[in-house]
Design a protein around this motif. Structure first.
Motif, PDB file in Angstrom:
ATOM      1  N   LEU A   1       0.822  -1.205   0.000  1.00  0.00           N
ATOM      2  CA  LEU A   1       0.000   0.000   0.000  1.00  0.00           C
ATOM      3  C   LEU A   1       0.858   1.258   0.000  1.00  0.00           C
ATOM      4  CD1 LEU A   1      -2.768  -1.137   2.501  1.00  0.00           C
ATOM      5  CD2 LEU A   1      -3.014  -0.779   0.032  1.00  0.00           C
ATOM      6  N   ASP A   2       1.975   1.228   0.701  1.00  0.00           N
ATOM      7  CA  ASP A   2       2.878   2.375   0.700  1.00  0.00           C
ATOM      8  C   ASP A   2       3.443   2.615  -0.695  1.00  0.00           C
ATOM      9  OD1 ASP A   2       4.493   4.428   2.108  1.00  0.00           O
ATOM     10  OD2 ASP A   2       6.160   3.126   1.540  1.00  0.00           O
TER      11      ASP A   2
ATOM     12  N   THR B   1       0.777   4.182  -2.801  1.00  0.00           N
ATOM     13  CA  THR B   1       0.612   5.597  -2.454  1.00  0.00           C
ATOM     14  C   THR B   1       1.650   6.460  -3.161  1.00  0.00           C
ATOM     15  OG1 THR B   1      -0.350   5.042  -0.312  1.00  0.00           O
ATOM     16  CG2 THR B   1       0.584   7.253  -0.551  1.00  0.00           C
ATOM     17  N   ARG B   2       2.887   5.974  -3.218  1.00  0.00           N
ATOM     18  CA  ARG B   2       3.944   6.737  -3.895  1.00  0.00           C
ATOM     19  C   ARG B   2       3.709   6.827  -5.399  1.00  0.00           C
ATOM     20  NH1 ARG B   2       7.308   3.414  -0.632  1.00  0.00           N
ATOM     21  NH2 ARG B   2       8.145   2.390  -2.496  1.00  0.00           N
TER      22      ARG B   2
ATOM     23  N   PHE C   1       0.721   7.021  -6.833  1.00  0.00           N
ATOM     24  CA  PHE C   1      -0.511   7.738  -7.161  1.00  0.00           C
ATOM     25  C   PHE C   1      -0.284   9.063  -7.900  1.00  0.00           C
ATOM     26  CE2 PHE C   1      -3.610   5.257  -4.557  1.00  0.00           C
ATOM     27  CZ  PHE C   1      -4.613   5.219  -5.515  1.00  0.00           C
TER      28      PHE C   1
END
Length: 263
Positions: free
Chosen positions: A175-176, A179-180, A182
């Motif tokens: 998920l991290d 996020t980067r 996105f």
């Protein structure tokens, strides 16, 4: 020297037959045979039956070749050609009745490891839609009679395909990473089949795709599709697709995606 003109028709024929068997078994009901890496990582009886069909067909047609399959393991051959097979990529989709799954069959030369092999032919067949993606080294990537080309994203950003591993301990990192990524994306898709995600990058239906945890059979055929459609394929270790990371994208996006995924 391998003649892909001999290999490709055989690969297409076997993938179609295997896909039809998988589709028939799905209409009859799915039996879970076992779990693998985690309780969520399943294998069905149909997975095993389809892989045995593929393995048997190949053994009769090309008895000197090696084999690397998701369900039945590896066998070293004498010809220098190894078949890398996923009988049902997207098994959880398959088990739930979601029609997004595929048979993936590739022939490679060299050591049967992504950093060492040369992919010669690859076929990804989606039985429910009937779409068959195929590629041969140096001859392009195709969906039926239509030649495929990757697409560079427009001003709105990239449509990015992603995947997540079955181990809950790895999901915060997944998920991290997402996020980067996105800021590069107009939107994301998590469809559940690595082989089809890679085929969709080749077809311009996705601008990029990345996932941690893939095995060789997940990306062998789809990776060749991406390369033959003018895209770029990489990851880790050593810049090759593998368990730590697999990344595929159009050339203009690839380096930017690598930067955020690896950070």
């Amino acid at each position: 020297m391998v003649d892909t003109r001999d290999l490709l028709p055989l690969t297409i024929d076997i993938a179609r037959e295997a896909g039809e068997l998988a589709r028939r078994r799905r209409t009859e009901g799915v039996a879970i045979a076992a779990t693998k890496s985690t309780i969520a990582d399943i294998v069905t009886e149909a997975d095993r039956e389809v892989e045995q069909l593929i393995r048997g067909r190949l053994a009769r047609a090309r008895p000197g070749d090696g084999f690397l399959g998701e369900e039945s393991g590896a066998e070293v051959g004498s010809s220098g050609v190894t078949w890398v097979v996923d009988p049902s990529d997207g098994t959880v989709n398959y088990a739930y009745g979601i029609p997004h799954y595929a048979v993936s069959v590739a022939a490679v030369t060299g050591a049967p490891e992504p950093g060492s092999w040369t992919a010669e032919v690859g076929v990804v067949f989606a039985p429910e839609s009937g779409e068959l993606f195929h590629a041969a080294r140096g001859a392009g990537a195709w969906l039926g009679e239509r030649r495929l080309h990757v697409e560079e994203p427009g001003p709105a950003g990239a449509l990015v395909g992603v995947g997540f591993g079955y181990d809950p301990a790895t999901r915060p990192g997944d998920l991290d990473r997402l996020t980067r990524a996105f800021p590069l994306a107009r939107d994301v898709r998590r469809a559940g089949s690595a082989a089809l995600d890679l085929a969709y990058v080749a077809a311009g239906r996705l601008d990029a795709y990345f996932e941690r945890g893939l095995h060789p059979w997940d990306h062998a055929a789809g990776g060749l599709l991406v390369l033959e459609a003018g895209g770029m394929l990489g990851g880790q270790p050593g810049g090759h697709p593998g368990r730590p990371m697999t990344v595929a994208a159009a050339p203009g996006l690839f380096a930017r995606l690598i930067e955020v995924v690896y950070r």
